[in-house]
Design a protein around this motif. Structure first.
Motif, PDB file in Angstrom:
ATOM      1  N   ARG A  76       0.836  -1.203   0.000  1.00 44.17           N
ATOM      2  CA  ARG A  76       0.000   0.000   0.000  1.00 44.17           C
ATOM      3  C   ARG A  76       0.867   1.247   0.000  1.00 44.17           C
ATOM      4  O   ARG A  76       0.510   2.251  -0.611  1.00 44.17           O
ATOM      5  CB  ARG A  76      -0.906   0.018   1.228  1.00 44.17           C
ATOM      6  CG  ARG A  76      -1.973  -1.050   1.213  1.00 44.17           C
ATOM      7  CD  ARG A  76      -2.996  -0.817   0.095  1.00 44.17           C
ATOM      8  NE  ARG A  76      -3.604   0.503   0.153  1.00 44.17           N
ATOM      9  CZ  ARG A  76      -4.651   0.813   0.893  1.00 44.17           C
ATOM     10  NH1 ARG A  76      -5.201  -0.090   1.672  1.00 44.17           N
ATOM     11  NH2 ARG A  76      -5.147   2.041   0.869  1.00 44.17           N
ATOM     12  N   LEU A  91      -1.834   3.244  -9.573  1.00 46.39           N
ATOM     13  CA  LEU A  91      -3.136   2.582  -9.532  1.00 46.39           C
ATOM     14  C   LEU A  91      -3.216   1.485 -10.588  1.00 46.39           C
ATOM     15  O   LEU A  91      -2.770   1.670 -11.717  1.00 46.39           O
ATOM     16  CB  LEU A  91      -4.255   3.595  -9.793  1.00 46.39           C
ATOM     17  CG  LEU A  91      -4.448   4.680  -8.741  1.00 46.39           C
ATOM     18  CD1 LEU A  91      -5.324   5.797  -9.288  1.00 46.39           C
ATOM     19  CD2 LEU A  91      -5.076   4.102  -7.484  1.00 46.39           C
ATOM     20  N   TYR A 116     -14.204  -0.304 -15.410  1.00 42.58           N
ATOM     21  CA  TYR A 116     -13.030  -0.617 -14.624  1.00 42.58           C
ATOM     22  C   TYR A 116     -13.382  -0.894 -13.166  1.00 42.58           C
ATOM     23  O   TYR A 116     -14.310  -0.300 -12.629  1.00 42.58           O
ATOM     24  CB  TYR A 116     -12.114   0.596 -14.549  1.00 42.58           C
ATOM     25  CG  TYR A 116     -11.293   0.961 -15.726  1.00 42.58           C
ATOM     26  CD1 TYR A 116     -10.353   1.970 -15.587  1.00 42.58           C
ATOM     27  CD2 TYR A 116     -11.419   0.369 -16.953  1.00 42.58           C
ATOM     28  CE1 TYR A 116      -9.564   2.380 -16.643  1.00 42.58           C
ATOM     29  CE2 TYR A 116     -10.640   0.764 -18.022  1.00 42.58           C
ATOM     30  CZ  TYR A 116      -9.716   1.771 -17.850  1.00 42.58           C
ATOM     31  OH  TYR A 116      -8.928   2.178 -18.902  1.00 42.58           O
ATOM     32  N   PHE A 157     -10.918  -0.367  -9.883  1.00 40.32           N
ATOM     33  CA  PHE A 157      -9.597   0.086  -9.460  1.00 40.32           C
ATOM     34  C   PHE A 157      -9.198  -0.562  -8.142  1.00 40.32           C
ATOM     35  O   PHE A 157     -10.035  -0.825  -7.281  1.00 40.32           O
ATOM     36  CB  PHE A 157      -9.593   1.598  -9.251  1.00 40.32           C
ATOM     37  CG  PHE A 157      -9.411   2.392 -10.508  1.00 40.32           C
ATOM     38  CD1 PHE A 157     -10.498   2.760 -11.266  1.00 40.32           C
ATOM     39  CD2 PHE A 157      -8.156   2.770 -10.933  1.00 40.32           C
ATOM     40  CE1 PHE A 157     -10.346   3.487 -12.431  1.00 40.32           C
ATOM     41  CE2 PHE A 157      -7.979   3.502 -12.096  1.00 40.32           C
ATOM     42  CZ  PHE A 157      -9.078   3.864 -12.853  1.00 40.32           C
ATOM     43  N   GLY A 158      -7.899  -0.772  -8.000  1.00 38.40           N
ATOM     44  CA  GLY A 158      -7.349  -1.119  -6.700  1.00 38.40           C
ATOM     45  C   GLY A 158      -7.150   0.127  -5.864  1.00 38.40           C
ATOM     46  O   GLY A 158      -7.380   1.251  -6.328  1.00 38.40           O
ATOM     47  N   SER A 159      -6.716  -0.070  -4.623  1.00 38.77           N
ATOM     48  CA  SER A 159      -6.516   1.057  -3.712  1.00 38.77           C
ATOM     49  C   SER A 159      -5.212   1.788  -3.947  1.00 38.77           C
ATOM     50  O   SER A 159      -4.973   2.830  -3.352  1.00 38.77           O
ATOM     51  CB  SER A 159      -6.587   0.571  -2.262  1.00 38.77           C
ATOM     52  OG  SER A 159      -7.886   0.108  -1.969  1.00 38.77           O
ATOM     53  N   GLY A 160      -4.350   1.216  -4.791  1.00 37.36           N
ATOM     54  CA  GLY A 160      -3.136   1.917  -5.171  1.00 37.36           C
ATOM     55  C   GLY A 160      -1.951   1.615  -4.276  1.00 37.36           C
ATOM     56  O   GLY A 160      -2.084   1.124  -3.150  1.00 37.36           O
TER      57      GLY A 160
END
Lengths: 114, 117
Positions: free
Chosen positions: B9, B91, B106, B108-111
């Motif tokens: 993260r 991201l 899409y 998205f992930g949390s990045g």
């Protein structure tokens, strides 16, 4: 060139009042338009999209957006803002160049005060 | 959890070091994207995979950047010889096809937030 403009970095609104976040776009062909929301230190969450059909699109969390082809706009709206709506909102358009990649605006942060 | 997972993260690294980020997309999604988001800006496209094939790379992806998606599953993004300008949120997003007539988008992930000191 394709682009998305969000003219306001921040908008101030009182809780309970209508919220509007502005977006204009420039793209060749028919636009595929999206709104995403981002909470602190999180990824983007999908709110709604316009591909075809009715110009008024309803999405998550009570948000809606109005597609206006003549004004090349896709403004995000919520009839009654909540303090919890204070996040970062991104407008995006699908790149006509292929592969469905998105071109994002710089983002707008509503400051909803009680 | 059936979402897009990104690790780590947060990453703090010294300038000149190499870093690698991982993205695990939603299992049935064949399309995978990497974006970079700097402070005050919207995400900018970096690269796109369809299954294991890397089909497009942005000019933002200098030769210090490399991405892979072996076997069309998870993906890694490596930055070599990091610079302070690489500090950003990276991201990952995945999707099914977004062709006309379909209504998938899409996820998205949390990045991964990279800080280069």
């Amino acid at each position: 060139a394709q682009s998305v403009a969000q003219p306001e970095d921040q908008v101030n609104v009182a809780e309970g009042n209508p919220l509007t976040v502005k977006c204009t776009y420039s793209v060749s062909g028919n636009p595929y338009l999206f709104w995403y929301v981002q909470y602190p230190n999180r990824g983007l969450q999908f709110l709604l999209k316009y591909i075809t059909g009715d110009n008024l699109v309803k999405g998550s969390y009570g948000f809606e957006a109005e597609f206006n082809k003549s004004q090349t706009s896709f403004h995000l709206k919520k009839p009654s803002a909540l303090v919890s709506d204070s996040a970062l909102y991104f407008c995006a358009v699908r790149d006509a160049g292929g592969y469905n990649k998105l071109i994002f605006g710089a983002g707008t942060r509503p400051a909803v005060h009680p | 959890d059936t979402g897009v997972s990104q690790n780590p993260r947060h990453k703090i690294t010294k300038r000149g070091q190499n870093v690698t980020f991982r993205c695990d997309p939603i299992s049935e999604h064949n399309r995978l994207y990497w974006y970079r988001q700097t402070l005050g800006q919207g995400p900018e496209f970096l690269t796109y995979f369809q299954n294991e094939a890397q089909l497009e790379k942005s000019r933002l992806l200098s030769d210090r950047f490399s991405a892979e998606r072996p076997k069309g599953s998870f993906s890694t993004l490596e930055i070599q010889r990091t610079e302070q300008g690489d500090s950003a949120m990276y991201l990952c997003a995945s999707s099914l096809g977004l062709d006309r007539g379909t209504r998938y988008g899409y996820t998205f992930g949390s990045g991964t937030r990279l800080t280069v000191v």
